[in-house]
Design an enzyme around this catalytic site. Sequence first.
Site, PDB file in Angstrom:
ATOM      1  N   LEU A   1       3.396   8.600  -4.350  1.00 43.59           N
ATOM      2  CA  LEU A   1       4.200   9.137  -3.241  1.00 43.59           C
ATOM      3  C   LEU A   1       3.545  10.363  -2.591  1.00 43.59           C
ATOM      4  O   LEU A   1       2.936  11.192  -3.268  1.00 43.59           O
ATOM      5  CB  LEU A   1       5.590   9.529  -3.753  1.00 43.59           C
ATOM      6  CG  LEU A   1       6.409   8.403  -4.418  1.00 43.59           C
ATOM      7  CD1 LEU A   1       7.795   8.924  -4.812  1.00 43.59           C
ATOM      8  CD2 LEU A   1       6.541   7.181  -3.512  1.00 43.59           C
ATOM      9  N   HIS A   2       3.685  10.436  -1.271  1.00 40.98           N
ATOM     10  CA  HIS A   2       3.172  11.570  -0.506  1.00 40.98           C
ATOM     11  C   HIS A   2       4.228  11.979   0.521  1.00 40.98           C
ATOM     12  O   HIS A   2       5.332  11.403   0.542  1.00 40.98           O
ATOM     13  CB  HIS A   2       1.835  11.212   0.157  1.00 40.98           C
ATOM     14  CG  HIS A   2       1.871   9.914   0.931  1.00 40.98           C
ATOM     15  ND1 HIS A   2       2.637   9.745   2.055  1.00 40.98           N
ATOM     16  CD2 HIS A   2       1.262   8.724   0.713  1.00 40.98           C
ATOM     17  CE1 HIS A   2       2.478   8.519   2.514  1.00 40.98           C
ATOM     18  NE2 HIS A   2       1.663   7.863   1.709  1.00 40.98           N
ATOM     19  N   GLU A   3       3.872  12.933   1.384  1.00 39.26           N
ATOM     20  CA  GLU A   3       4.844  13.456   2.365  1.00 39.26           C
ATOM     21  C   GLU A   3       5.441  12.354   3.246  1.00 39.26           C
ATOM     22  O   GLU A   3       6.577  12.469   3.705  1.00 39.26           O
ATOM     23  CB  GLU A   3       4.183  14.519   3.256  1.00 39.26           C
ATOM     24  CG  GLU A   3       3.905  15.839   2.562  1.00 39.26           C
ATOM     25  CD  GLU A   3       5.177  16.570   2.125  1.00 39.26           C
ATOM     26  OE1 GLU A   3       6.218  16.438   2.782  1.00 39.26           O
ATOM     27  OE2 GLU A   3       5.107  17.266   1.092  1.00 39.26           O
TER      28      GLU A   3
ATOM     29  N   HIS B   1       6.204   9.252   2.331  1.00 34.49           N
ATOM     30  CA  HIS B   1       7.323   8.682   1.572  1.00 34.49           C
ATOM     31  C   HIS B   1       8.494   9.669   1.530  1.00 34.49           C
ATOM     32  O   HIS B   1       9.654   9.278   1.620  1.00 34.49           O
ATOM     33  CB  HIS B   1       6.907   8.382   0.128  1.00 34.49           C
ATOM     34  CG  HIS B   1       5.833   7.345  -0.007  1.00 34.49           C
ATOM     35  ND1 HIS B   1       4.573   7.661  -0.423  1.00 34.49           N
ATOM     36  CD2 HIS B   1       5.851   6.014   0.209  1.00 34.49           C
ATOM     37  CE1 HIS B   1       3.834   6.570  -0.463  1.00 34.49           C
ATOM     38  NE2 HIS B   1       4.584   5.548  -0.084  1.00 34.49           N
TER      39      HIS B   1
ATOM     40  N   GLN C   1       4.496  -4.588   9.360  1.00 34.57           N
ATOM     41  CA  GLN C   1       5.438  -4.822   8.257  1.00 34.57           C
ATOM     42  C   GLN C   1       6.874  -4.541   8.707  1.00 34.57           C
ATOM     43  O   GLN C   1       7.795  -5.318   8.430  1.00 34.57           O
ATOM     44  CB  GLN C   1       5.055  -3.918   7.086  1.00 34.57           C
ATOM     45  CG  GLN C   1       6.120  -3.813   5.995  1.00 34.57           C
ATOM     46  CD  GLN C   1       5.640  -3.049   4.788  1.00 34.57           C
ATOM     47  OE1 GLN C   1       4.851  -3.562   4.020  1.00 34.57           O
ATOM     48  NE2 GLN C   1       6.102  -1.824   4.598  1.00 34.57           N
TER      49      GLN C   1
ATOM     50  N   SER D   1      -1.419   8.112   3.809  1.00 37.01           N
ATOM     51  CA  SER D   1      -1.402   6.811   3.137  1.00 37.01           C
ATOM     52  C   SER D   1      -1.860   7.028   1.702  1.00 37.01           C
ATOM     53  O   SER D   1      -2.725   7.884   1.450  1.00 37.01           O
ATOM     54  CB  SER D   1      -2.389   5.858   3.840  1.00 37.01           C
ATOM     55  OG  SER D   1      -2.746   4.803   2.974  1.00 37.01           O
ATOM     56  N   SER D   2      -1.305   6.253   0.783  1.00 37.44           N
ATOM     57  CA  SER D   2      -1.737   6.382  -0.615  1.00 37.44           C
ATOM     58  C   SER D   2      -3.229   6.050  -0.730  1.00 37.44           C
ATOM     59  O   SER D   2      -3.916   6.527  -1.624  1.00 37.44           O
ATOM     60  CB  SER D   2      -0.933   5.435  -1.501  1.00 37.44           C
ATOM     61  OG  SER D   2       0.440   5.685  -1.317  1.00 37.44           O
ATOM     62  N   ARG D   3      -3.723   5.217   0.186  1.00 39.54           N
ATOM     63  CA  ARG D   3      -5.134   4.798   0.119  1.00 39.54           C
ATOM     64  C   ARG D   3      -6.097   5.890   0.605  1.00 39.54           C
ATOM     65  O   ARG D   3      -7.305   5.765   0.398  1.00 39.54           O
ATOM     66  CB  ARG D   3      -5.351   3.516   0.923  1.00 39.54           C
ATOM     67  CG  ARG D   3      -4.728   2.290   0.259  1.00 39.54           C
ATOM     68  CD  ARG D   3      -5.141   1.004   0.919  1.00 39.54           C
ATOM     69  NE  ARG D   3      -4.754  -0.153   0.138  1.00 39.54           N
ATOM     70  CZ  ARG D   3      -3.630  -0.858   0.329  1.00 39.54           C
ATOM     71  NH1 ARG D   3      -2.786  -0.518   1.275  1.00 39.54           N
ATOM     72  NH2 ARG D   3      -3.363  -1.895  -0.448  1.00 39.54           N
TER      73      ARG D   3
ATOM     74  N   MET E   1       5.397   1.616  -3.159  1.00 40.84           N
ATOM     75  CA  MET E   1       4.502   1.183  -4.242  1.00 40.84           C
ATOM     76  C   MET E   1       4.010   2.411  -5.025  1.00 40.84           C
ATOM     77  O   MET E   1       2.989   2.354  -5.708  1.00 40.84           O
ATOM     78  CB  MET E   1       3.324   0.387  -3.671  1.00 40.84           C
ATOM     79  CG  MET E   1       3.791  -0.891  -2.962  1.00 40.84           C
ATOM     80  SD  MET E   1       2.575  -2.204  -2.897  1.00 40.84           S
ATOM     81  CE  MET E   1       1.268  -1.413  -2.011  1.00 40.84           C
TER      82      MET E   1
END
Length: 284
Positions: free
Chosen positions: A32-34, A36, A159, A191-193, A29
């Site tokens: 992006l971070h490490e 991903h 998931q 996490s993106s959050r 979604m």
Amino acid sequence: MLEKKIIEVRKRVSQWKKDGLSIGLVPTMGALHEGHLSLIKKSVETCDKTIVSIFVNPIQFGPSEDLEKYPKTIDADLELCKNAGVDLVFSPSPSEMYGEGHILSNDFLTYVVPPYFYTDKLCAKSRIGHFDGVCTVVMKLFNIVQPDYAVFGQKDAQQLIVIKKMVKDLDIPIEIISCPIVRDKNGLALSSRNQYLSEDGKKYSLALNKILVNIKACYKKGITDTKSLVETALVFLNNHHELEYLEFVDKNTLENKTVADGDTLVLIAVRVDNVRLIDNCFII
Ligand code: PAF
């Protein structure tokens, strides 16, 4: 590099297939971070061509969730993908995915609904319909891209299990690859959050990993009763934490365990200053 249209992705994929190339899909979604990047790396290593999808899927968000404020960093994401050796980024609009006006009620869309047994627990308890939205979009992405491999992170353990079940039950000819959780230097699962966390929130968020590490240590010492293992978490929590769940399940079937064993997956969800964080670990 960037494609927004399904038809264009299909053209590219069909040429690659004619050329006999294997295709890996990394559904994301964005933001992006490490974490991903580790999935992308796995795909690039495994497949001839890697497609990353970036789509904030509206149908997997509940009405009171963070759809509107979900971080969007498409330019930075494209740069990261380019540097990581991605061949194509598919970033459709909601209407490209769900039709003009994208009416998203259950009455207007065919959904892929995972079995109730997998969605009457853990994240699905507070995120009603979330996994219907996830399975539906992932199935659509699978049909559009028709990859040989699709790569998902262990971070979203429920998931991952639900998607593996969907692939098995519906005979989808795609191999699911899972990659381990990536953590920052303090142990917080990426996490993106995490971007929503304040400086204090970042400190309090370390409790999740500490709880899991301690549970693994207690299990190693011989404590297997899951009620006692849950109690060991309390010392790490204070009034900045709202524990949503701490559960022990079978790592393949999500069946609840009262006595932990070598197949146990421990999952935790905590709100830290109202940011919902999840984490998990295999008990051994
Ligand atoms: O894990 C995610 O980022 C999303 O749930 C996914 C798999 C891309 C589906 O929207």
